[in-house]
Design an enzyme around this catalytic site. Structure first.
Site, short mmCIF file in Angstrom:
data_model
loop_
_atom_site.label_atom_id
_atom_site.label_comp_id
_atom_site.label_asym_id
_atom_site.label_seq_id
_atom_site.Cartn_x
_atom_site.Cartn_y
_atom_site.Cartn_z
N LYS A 52 0.85 -1.20 0.00
CA LYS A 52 0.00 0.00 0.00
C LYS A 52 0.88 1.25 0.00
CE LYS A 52 -3.79 -2.44 2.28
NZ LYS A 52 -4.59 -2.71 3.48
N GLN A 96 -4.45 -1.80 9.75
CA GLN A 96 -4.38 -3.10 9.08
C GLN A 96 -4.95 -4.19 10.00
OE1 GLN A 96 -3.61 -3.48 5.89
NE2 GLN A 96 -3.81 -5.70 5.89
N ASP A 119 -10.89 2.62 4.28
CA ASP A 119 -11.21 1.19 4.20
C ASP A 119 -12.72 0.98 4.08
OD1 ASP A 119 -9.05 -0.60 4.13
OD2 ASP A 119 -8.62 -0.31 6.26
N1 GUN Z 1 -6.83 -7.03 6.19
C1 GUN Z 1 -7.20 -7.73 5.10
N2 GUN Z 1 -7.76 -6.92 4.17
C2 GUN Z 1 -7.74 -5.67 4.69
C3 GUN Z 1 -8.16 -4.41 4.20
O1 GUN Z 1 -8.70 -4.25 3.11
N3 GUN Z 1 -7.95 -3.35 5.04
C4 GUN Z 1 -7.38 -3.49 6.27
N4 GUN Z 1 -7.24 -2.40 7.02
N5 GUN Z 1 -6.98 -4.65 6.75
C5 GUN Z 1 -7.15 -5.74 5.95
#
Ligand code: GUN
Length: 293
Positions: A52, A96, A119
């Site tokens: 990311k 995350q 998110d």
């Molecule tokens: N863990 C797995 N997928 C995601 C996501 O799209 N966002 C976040 N913050 N954590 C994740």
């Protein structure tokens, strides 16, 4: 059969964002800023967050990473979120997941400022999604919708079977596909681990979104010829031929299923790349909304 190439779609959408950033810089404006919080040392989470951050750099966004120890007290994380909520230079915040067990995930998500919740996991954004109002859409389902749009795939009136009811993928995916708009308008069945006769639902489906996390689960004898198959699986399986020691496997037995499909996403190179692109789009939208306040 056409393979839906996440690389092509994501590069195309990222190039548009890159150009927007160039224009912002020309006008002397600040660039969008994504802040990520990573807790502990989960290998998969580390990889995702690193990706990311790298993607932000690639298109000219600012990014920052807050790293916290696995065993921290919940209050430390709360303080970090409040700091980022109050920081006017931060447009998007993501924590995350998964979180260590001493931390209440839903409580933490609810503390993120909804206008920075890129998110789309905050109850306000989830609620807006259900109501069909404009909101931040969780990145994986949003990425899939962007892919359907890019390839101009007709989904109207089709029976979509979504396998997996997680808040991150399956449930929002089922809502998006049922919405009254282009690249949606589906009749949706949301299947999960307690579904009886899952195979019979799959065989009936015009569109299958496999998000159950079992590598190679969807086999050739489980799909209707001509189906559209979207593979959300990203399970790490041991692979001594790889430098990392593992390879990434999808939920679909790709080689057997692909020849029967009208469209299919590969793993890797499919939905995963779109997830990050969708996050970048959400971050850019957060920036635009905050700058028009
Ligand atoms: N863990 C797995 N997928 C995601 C996501 O799209 N966002 C976040 N913050 N954590 C994740």
């Amino acid at each position: 059969m056409q393979i839906l190439e996440g690389k092509i779609v994501s590069e195309s959408l990222k190039n548009i964002l890159k150009e927007e950033v160039i224009q912002l810089k020309i006008k002397g404006k600040r660039v969008p800023h994504l802040a990520a919080i990573l807790i502990g040392e989960n290998g998969a989470s580390e990889t995702y967050v690193a990706s990311k951050i790298k993607n932000c750099e690639d298109i000219g966004f600012k990014s920052s990473l807050v790293r916290l120890e696995e065993n921290i007290d919940e209050s430390i994380l709360i303080d970090e979120i409040i700091k980022l909520n109050n920081d006017v230079t931060v447009d998007g915040i993501l924590v995350q997941l998964p979180l260590p067990k001493q931390i209440n995930e839903q409580k933490i998500i609810s503390l993120i400022d909804p206008s920075k919740d890129v998110d789309g996991f905050h109850p306000i954004n989830m609620g807006k999604l259900v109501l069909g109002e404009s909101s931040f859409i969780p990145a994986t389902p949003y990425g899939i919708m962007l892919m359907l749009e890019y390839y101009n795939i007709n989904t109207s009136g089709k029976h979509a079977v979504v396998i997996g009811r997680s808040n991150i993928v399956g449930r929002p995916m089922s809502i998006l596909l049922s919405q009254q708009k282009q690249y949606a308008n589906c009749t949706v069945t949301l299947c999960h681990s307690r579904t009886e006769n899952l195979v019979s639902y799959c065989k009936e489906a015009d569109i299958i979104v496999a998000a159950l996390g079992i590598p190679g689960f969807l086999k050739a004898d489980m799909i209707k010829p001509g189906a559209i198959v979207i593979d959300v699986g990203i399970t790490r399986v041991e692979d001594s031929s790889k430098k990392s020691g593992f390879s990434i496997k999808g939920d679909v037995d790709f080689n057997a299923v692909a020849p029967l499909c009208s469209y299919i996403t590969p793993v890797p190179g499919g939905v995963g790349l779109m997830t990050i692109t969708a996050l970048l789009k959400n971050t850019y939208n957060a920036y635009l909304q905050r700058n028009s306040l």
